[in-house]
Design a protein around this motif. Structure first.
Motif, PDB file in Angstrom:
ATOM      1  N   LEU A 374       1.661  -1.240  -0.130  1.00  0.00           N
ATOM      2  CA  LEU A 374       0.785  -1.936  -1.062  1.00  0.00           C
ATOM      3  C   LEU A 374       1.226  -1.685  -2.501  1.00  0.00           C
ATOM      4  O   LEU A 374       1.366  -0.546  -2.926  1.00  0.00           O
ATOM      5  CB  LEU A 374      -0.657  -1.468  -0.873  1.00  0.00           C
ATOM      6  CG  LEU A 374      -1.694  -2.110  -1.785  1.00  0.00           C
ATOM      7  CD1 LEU A 374      -1.831  -3.595  -1.450  1.00  0.00           C
ATOM      8  CD2 LEU A 374      -3.034  -1.429  -1.619  1.00  0.00           C
ATOM      9  N   SER A 375       1.456  -2.766  -3.234  1.00  0.00           N
ATOM     10  CA  SER A 375       1.789  -2.665  -4.650  1.00  0.00           C
ATOM     11  C   SER A 375       0.502  -2.544  -5.462  1.00  0.00           C
ATOM     12  O   SER A 375      -0.495  -3.202  -5.154  1.00  0.00           O
ATOM     13  CB  SER A 375       2.555  -3.908  -5.106  1.00  0.00           C
ATOM     14  OG  SER A 375       3.790  -4.006  -4.447  1.00  0.00           O
ATOM     15  N   HIS A 376       0.526  -1.715  -6.500  1.00  0.00           N
ATOM     16  CA  HIS A 376      -0.620  -1.590  -7.389  1.00  0.00           C
ATOM     17  C   HIS A 376      -0.142  -1.026  -8.720  1.00  0.00           C
ATOM     18  O   HIS A 376       1.054  -0.765  -8.919  1.00  0.00           O
ATOM     19  CB  HIS A 376      -1.707  -0.709  -6.773  1.00  0.00           C
ATOM     20  CG  HIS A 376      -1.223   0.615  -6.278  1.00  0.00           C
ATOM     21  ND1 HIS A 376      -1.089   1.711  -7.078  1.00  0.00           N
ATOM     22  CD2 HIS A 376      -0.815   0.990  -5.045  1.00  0.00           C
ATOM     23  CE1 HIS A 376      -0.643   2.728  -6.377  1.00  0.00           C
ATOM     24  NE2 HIS A 376      -0.456   2.312  -5.120  1.00  0.00           N
ATOM     25  N   SER A 377      -1.084  -0.858  -9.630  1.00  0.00           N
ATOM     26  CA  SER A 377      -0.696  -0.490 -10.995  1.00  0.00           C
ATOM     27  C   SER A 377      -0.042   0.881 -11.066  1.00  0.00           C
ATOM     28  O   SER A 377       0.741   1.150 -11.968  1.00  0.00           O
ATOM     29  CB  SER A 377      -1.925  -0.511 -11.903  1.00  0.00           C
ATOM     30  OG  SER A 377      -2.902   0.395 -11.433  1.00  0.00           O
ATOM     31  N   GLY A 378      -0.365   1.753 -10.122  1.00  0.00           N
ATOM     32  CA  GLY A 378       0.224   3.086 -10.141  1.00  0.00           C
ATOM     33  C   GLY A 378       1.552   3.168  -9.432  1.00  0.00           C
ATOM     34  O   GLY A 378       2.175   4.218  -9.394  1.00  0.00           O
ATOM     35  N   SER A 383       1.945   3.643   3.745  1.00  0.00           N
ATOM     36  CA  SER A 383       1.149   4.355   4.742  1.00  0.00           C
ATOM     37  C   SER A 383       1.765   4.146   6.117  1.00  0.00           C
ATOM     38  O   SER A 383       2.428   3.137   6.369  1.00  0.00           O
ATOM     39  CB  SER A 383      -0.305   3.869   4.722  1.00  0.00           C
ATOM     40  OG  SER A 383      -0.367   2.467   4.905  1.00  0.00           O
ATOM     41  N   TRP A 384       1.548   5.121   7.005  1.00  0.00           N
ATOM     42  CA  TRP A 384       2.161   5.076   8.326  1.00  0.00           C
ATOM     43  C   TRP A 384       1.285   5.826   9.324  1.00  0.00           C
ATOM     44  O   TRP A 384       0.374   6.566   8.958  1.00  0.00           O
ATOM     45  CB  TRP A 384       3.571   5.682   8.299  1.00  0.00           C
ATOM     46  CG  TRP A 384       3.605   7.083   7.760  1.00  0.00           C
ATOM     47  CD1 TRP A 384       3.460   8.251   8.452  1.00  0.00           C
ATOM     48  CD2 TRP A 384       3.762   7.466   6.372  1.00  0.00           C
ATOM     49  NE1 TRP A 384       3.531   9.319   7.612  1.00  0.00           N
ATOM     50  CE2 TRP A 384       3.723   8.879   6.329  1.00  0.00           C
ATOM     51  CE3 TRP A 384       3.940   6.755   5.186  1.00  0.00           C
ATOM     52  CZ2 TRP A 384       3.841   9.578   5.137  1.00  0.00           C
ATOM     53  CZ3 TRP A 384       4.067   7.455   4.009  1.00  0.00           C
ATOM     54  CH2 TRP A 384       4.021   8.851   3.986  1.00  0.00           C
ATOM     55  N   SER A 385       1.588   5.591  10.598  1.00  0.00           N
ATOM     56  CA  SER A 385       0.823   6.252  11.657  1.00  0.00           C
ATOM     57  C   SER A 385       1.330   7.676  11.839  1.00  0.00           C
ATOM     58  O   SER A 385       2.527   7.941  11.695  1.00  0.00           O
ATOM     59  CB  SER A 385       0.962   5.479  12.965  1.00  0.00           C
ATOM     60  OG  SER A 385       2.330   5.358  13.318  1.00  0.00           O
ATOM     61  N   PRO A 386       0.448   8.628  12.166  1.00  0.00           N
ATOM     62  CA  PRO A 386       0.879  10.022  12.360  1.00  0.00           C
ATOM     63  C   PRO A 386       1.709  10.175  13.629  1.00  0.00           C
ATOM     64  O   PRO A 386       1.565   9.410  14.582  1.00  0.00           O
ATOM     65  CB  PRO A 386      -0.443  10.787  12.456  1.00  0.00           C
ATOM     66  CG  PRO A 386      -1.423   9.769  12.944  1.00  0.00           C
ATOM     67  CD  PRO A 386      -0.997   8.463  12.345  1.00  0.00           C
ATOM     68  N   VAL A 387       2.603  11.165  13.617  1.00  0.00           N
ATOM     69  CA  VAL A 387       3.432  11.482  14.782  1.00  0.00           C
ATOM     70  C   VAL A 387       3.188  12.941  15.133  1.00  0.00           C
ATOM     71  O   VAL A 387       3.362  13.829  14.290  1.00  0.00           O
ATOM     72  CB  VAL A 387       4.932  11.246  14.488  1.00  0.00           C
ATOM     73  CG1 VAL A 387       5.772  11.677  15.692  1.00  0.00           C
ATOM     74  CG2 VAL A 387       5.180   9.780  14.161  1.00  0.00           C
ATOM     75  N   GLU A 388       2.767  13.191  16.356  1.00  0.00           N
ATOM     76  CA  GLU A 388       2.496  14.559  16.786  1.00  0.00           C
ATOM     77  C   GLU A 388       3.772  15.391  16.754  1.00  0.00           C
ATOM     78  O   GLU A 388       4.809  14.959  17.246  1.00  0.00           O
ATOM     79  CB  GLU A 388       1.914  14.553  18.202  1.00  0.00           C
ATOM     80  CG  GLU A 388       1.492  15.926  18.678  1.00  0.00           C
ATOM     81  CD  GLU A 388       0.852  15.908  20.054  1.00  0.00           C
ATOM     82  OE1 GLU A 388       0.533  16.979  20.577  1.00  0.00           O
ATOM     83  OE2 GLU A 388       0.686  14.784  20.595  1.00  0.00           O
ATOM     84  N   GLY A 389       3.694  16.561  16.154  1.00  0.00           N
ATOM     85  CA  GLY A 389       4.844  17.449  16.054  1.00  0.00           C
ATOM     86  C   GLY A 389       5.525  17.401  14.706  1.00  0.00           C
ATOM     87  O   GLY A 389       6.357  18.257  14.396  1.00  0.00           O
ATOM     88  N   ALA A 390       5.204  16.404  13.897  1.00  0.00           N
ATOM     89  CA  ALA A 390       5.829  16.297  12.574  1.00  0.00           C
ATOM     90  C   ALA A 390       5.161  17.275  11.613  1.00  0.00           C
ATOM     91  O   ALA A 390       3.937  17.300  11.494  1.00  0.00           O
ATOM     92  CB  ALA A 390       5.719  14.875  12.033  1.00  0.00           C
ATOM     93  N   TYR A 526      -6.654   1.228  -2.661  1.00  0.00           N
ATOM     94  CA  TYR A 526      -5.578   1.217  -3.645  1.00  0.00           C
ATOM     95  C   TYR A 526      -5.849   0.170  -4.712  1.00  0.00           C
ATOM     96  O   TYR A 526      -6.396  -0.895  -4.443  1.00  0.00           O
ATOM     97  CB  TYR A 526      -4.233   0.909  -2.967  1.00  0.00           C
ATOM     98  CG  TYR A 526      -3.938   1.747  -1.762  1.00  0.00           C
ATOM     99  CD1 TYR A 526      -3.604   3.086  -1.912  1.00  0.00           C
ATOM    100  CD2 TYR A 526      -4.005   1.214  -0.478  1.00  0.00           C
ATOM    101  CE1 TYR A 526      -3.340   3.872  -0.804  1.00  0.00           C
ATOM    102  CE2 TYR A 526      -3.759   2.000   0.634  1.00  0.00           C
ATOM    103  CZ  TYR A 526      -3.422   3.324   0.458  1.00  0.00           C
ATOM    104  OH  TYR A 526      -3.167   4.103   1.555  1.00  0.00           O
ATOM    105  N   TYR A 527      -5.415   0.495  -5.923  1.00  0.00           N
ATOM    106  CA  TYR A 527      -5.465  -0.497  -6.992  1.00  0.00           C
ATOM    107  C   TYR A 527      -4.247  -1.400  -6.904  1.00  0.00           C
ATOM    108  O   TYR A 527      -3.133  -0.941  -6.660  1.00  0.00           O
ATOM    109  CB  TYR A 527      -5.510   0.190  -8.356  1.00  0.00           C
ATOM    110  CG  TYR A 527      -6.736   1.039  -8.550  1.00  0.00           C
ATOM    111  CD1 TYR A 527      -8.002   0.473  -8.513  1.00  0.00           C
ATOM    112  CD2 TYR A 527      -6.635   2.412  -8.751  1.00  0.00           C
ATOM    113  CE1 TYR A 527      -9.139   1.255  -8.665  1.00  0.00           C
ATOM    114  CE2 TYR A 527      -7.767   3.201  -8.910  1.00  0.00           C
ATOM    115  CZ  TYR A 527      -9.012   2.614  -8.864  1.00  0.00           C
ATOM    116  OH  TYR A 527     -10.128   3.377  -9.021  1.00  0.00           O
TER     117      TYR A 527
END
Length: 808
Positions: A374-378, A383-390, A526-527
């Motif tokens: 996502l693009s925003h002013s900042g 974002s991504w899905s969690p992976v067990e063990g990471a 998000y902005y």
């Protein structure tokens, strides 16, 4: 058994140095070269002395290294070999296995025997034939890779000087069998005692680094971490070579002394992995500069991958762990084209068939799935899905054909800053361990960094409950967030909306606020735009709240609460669903509207305005308060009724209810009661008191006046009804007695039967009366009421129950 010795196999013997496992691999070593050196001719006996394999070292060191190696063996040592016959092997495989066993025991001088129908070396075969016998037939079996930690590559790369062989061939004249006696001398990088130290230390290390239930990857990683963190590259190894200290080519030096060249790294890793049941091989070859080097290939989940502990030594973040060939740059395998041919061919189809390589780098975890960019002013939030063990996640950006790490995080989202608007970015996310080593492949996604336009505010106005902020729609905006702040304060979020207007509530009347808007993502996390820092400024005033709306004799009276900061108010009214009409601009918090039409229902509201009356300074209550403005009820009469005074009036159009009032003397009005009728009996009055009566319209819920009232009203002096004390029945007559009523001028006596109404019997000024001409045996009921002196009007009510008697 008689034997005769074969004669004159070789008249002179040359000592040849052929290939030995590569030593000193690493960036410091030179390209392998074959070393050849001439030795003295052995004694008169028919024997052959040759070196079967040799080590590959820097060309400048050939002579001195060879000299030191053979000085260690001693040129006469083989000539003094024991004469007793060895164990005779009848299979070459058994002979080769015995050769490997002796080398595994680190025997520097030993004798092997072979018995067969034919001579292994024909007359005239020379040293080349013996060399081929050992190099092509015996040694490949002696150090064949079987998975035994102390054999295979571990043995192959641990003997240092090659083999010096004196061969004797004798034929048994009776059986015709040929007996071959091989007197062999060699040197090793380590002694028996040193290998025992290695065995003990390996057992200790394995107990420390391997845990029950580990996966293949975890075992590889444990061994690799140990080697890269405990072994350093041998400093000034070329000088040590020249001095005869060749231990740095061994696993012993890597494990016990903590330093080695690449061969020592590879040997130690080979040993540790096989102890854990992880198959691996040592690969010889060259680095990108063409210099000798060695590394390992390791089996994980059925496929092999390149590892180079030498190049990763001392590093927290690895670059050579479980790599496929296409990413394992700077490494070229020996391909059998050198002087030793297939013995050192790790690039052949047959070798790859035996040890199939993974086509992609090995990772124990799956790649995180990118769920949003996502693009925003900042900047841009990934974002991504969690992976067990990471333990951590890396965000990478493709730069040309390479990837560079932008940041690491333990969260499942991160914001990238300092991005160029409208530029294309290819981003990827991968799992890592605590040290930054990749544990997964990465998923790439290309996106354009595009900020939305800043919302343009078009207005801010006070409403009944707050301030309504309005702005222009922004293309691509999924959501908007509205902010406010006081002078000198920070921004506060008022709320989110998908519309282009928002009512900000919870503000303090009389306070000046600054308002602005910015775009956000659909989920509000998000902005996606910047915001107008100048915004819109407005002093907020509460909308005036009407406390009461009352219809009086002079019009409709309104009262409302004071609004902090208000300079003036404007009163509005409307009828039905019509438009609001300005009625007055008071500075006070009350006013009475007199120019209204009777018989209509009005709704009223109030709004703050500027002192000059040109602009509104607040919102208003759009519901307002509603009242019916009715005509004042007109009284038509007063009369005594029963035990009170009956008040009557004309019906008022639109009236829901009426409220009846009375007062006496200087006292205020007293509510007598409420009715929907046009008459009402007022009771509970005092005898001989003079009362004024009036009537007023009220709303159906009895909470609001809807008309004025006749302030003059109608006046009446109230006399209490006479109280009967006795009724005496006589013959065709009855005597009635009652108490005197003060103020009464005269009384009128009434009677009735059970089947008739009241009948006047006569008037009297006394408190007794005889009623005659009554019928015998009939039950009569009697009552009395006060009348005026002239007998024309009643002056009181009467006892409706009365007293009864039966006439005789």
């Amino acid at each position: 058994m008689g034997r005769r010795q074969l004669t004159a196999l070789f008249l002179t013997l040359a000592m040849l140095l052929s290939q030995l496992p590569v030593t000193g691999w690493g960036v410091e070593t030179d390209t392998p070269q074959e070393i050849t050196q001439q030795a003295e001719t052995p004694s008169e006996q028919m024997e052959e002395i040759l070196t079967v394999e040799t080590m590959v070292v820097d060309e400048s060191q050939q002579e001195q290294v060879a000299e030191k190696l053979f000085q260690q063996v001693g040129e006469t040592s083989l000539e003094e070999a024991p004469p007793e016959a060895p164990v005779w092997h009848t299979q070459l495989d058994d002979l080769a296995q015995a050769l490997g066993d002796a080398m595994e025991r680190r025997e520097e001088q030993f004798t092997l025997g072979y018995c067969g129908d034919e001579a292994l070396i024909q007359a005239g075969g020379g040293t080349n034939a013996v060399s081929h016998l050992f190099n092509d037939d015996l040694l490949p079996i002696a150090y064949a890779h079987t998975g035994e930690p102390t054999r295979g590559d571990y043995l192959k790369w641990h003997y240092a000087s090659g083999l010096r062989v004196i061969m004797e061939i004798q034929q048994d004249t009776e059986s015709g069998l040929y007996y071959h006696t091989f007197h062999i001398a060699t040197t090793y990088y380590t002694t028996v005692q040193q290998e025992q130290e290695v065995d003990d230390k390996v057992a200790e290390v394995c107990k420390a680094i391997y845990m029950e239930g580990m996966s293949d990857y975890e075992k590889v990683r444990a061994a690799y971490d140990y080697v890269t963190s405990h072994v350093t590259y041998t400093p000034d190894y070329e000088s040590k070579d020249a001095q005869g200290d060749l231990l740095h080519y061994s696993a012993y030096s890597a494990l016990i002394r903590g330093n080695a060249v690449c061969q020592g790294y590879s040997l130690l890793l080979y040993r540790l992995l096989l102890e854990a049941g992880i198959d691996n091989r040592i690969i010889s070859g060259a680095n990108s500069a063409g210099r000798s080097h060695s590394w390992n290939i390791v089996c994980v989940d059925g496929l092999y991958y390149n590892v180079d502990a030498t190049w990763d030594a001392g590093k927290a973040k690895y670059g050579c762990l479980l790599k496929c060939d296409k990413t394992f740059t700077g490494h070229t395998r020996d391909d059998g084209t050198g002087p030793y041919g297939a013995r050192y061919d790790y690039a052949s189809d047959s070798f790859y068939a035996a040890y199939p390589m993974g086509t992609e780098d090995y990772y124990p975890l799956s790649a995180p799935q990118v769920t949003g960019i996502l693009s925003h002013s900042g900047g841009m939030t990934v974002s991504w899905s969690p992976v067990e063990g990471a333990a951590w996640y890396q965000i990478l950006e493709r730069s040309g054909s390479n990837w560079k790490t932008l940041l690491s995080t333990q969260s499942c989202s991160a914001t990238l800053t300092d991005l160029a608007p409208e530029q294309q970015y290819t981003l990827a996310v991968a799992c890592t361990d605590e040290r930054g080593n990749l544990l997964s492949p990465s998923t790439a996604k290309t996106t354009r960094y595009a900020m939305l336009d800043t919302p343009e505010l078009t207005g801010a106005a006070n409403t009944a409950s707050g301030v309504r902020v309005v702005w222009e729609a922004v293309d691509g905006a999924a959501n908007y967030r509205i902010f406010w702040k006081k002078k000198g304060g920070g921004w506060n979020a008022a709320g989110n909306t998908t519309a282009t207007a928002f009512n900000v509530t919870g503000l303090t009347s009389g306070t000046t606020y600054l308002f602005t808007v910015r775009c956000t993502s659909a989920d509000g996390r998000y902005y996606t735009s910047s915001y107008d820092r100048a915004g819109k400024t407005l002093t907020y005033l509460d909308a005036p709240r009407l406390n009461s709306v009352s219809v009086g004799n002079g019009g409709v009276a309104l009262r409302w609460g004071k609004v902090s900061g208000a300079a003036k108010y404007r009163v509005f009214y409307r009828t039905g669903g019509g438009k609001w009409t300005k009625a007055a601009d008071p500075t006070a918090t009350s006013c009475t509207l007199t120019k209204l039409s009777r018989g209509k229902t009005y709704t009223f509201t109030v709004r703050c305005i500027s002192a000059d009356g040109t602009t509104f300074a607040s919102g208003y209550d759009a519901v307002g308060k509603t009242v019916s403005y009715l005509a004042t009820p007109k009284l038509t009469g007063l009369g005594f009724s029963g035990k009170g005074v009956k008040v009557s009036w004309e019906k008022v159009t639109g009236a829901a209810r009426y409220r009846v009032y009375y007062k006496s003397g200087s006292s205020g009005w007293t509510l007598a009661g409420t009715t929907t009728s046009t008459s009402f009996v007022v009771s509970g009055l005092k005898n001989r008191a003079r009362y004024v009566f009036t009537v007023r319209c009220v709303s159906d819920d009895n909470r609001q006046y809807t008309s004025g009232y006749d302030t003059v009203g109608k006046t009446l002096t109230y006399l209490a009804p006479p109280v009967l004390t006795n009724v005496t029945a006589g013959r065709n007559s009855a005597v009635i007695r009652w108490n005197k009523v003060k103020g009464a001028a005269k009384y009128r006596v009434f009677y009735r039967t059970d089947s008739s109404g009241w009948v006047a019997a006569g008037d009297t000024t006394s408190q007794t009366c005889t009623v005659s001409k009554l019928r015998t045996g009939v039950r009569y009921t009697f009552t009395v009421r006060c009348i005026s002196a002239n007998g024309r009007s009643y002056a009181s009510g009467y006892d409706q129950t009365g007293l009864a008697a039966t006439v005789k």
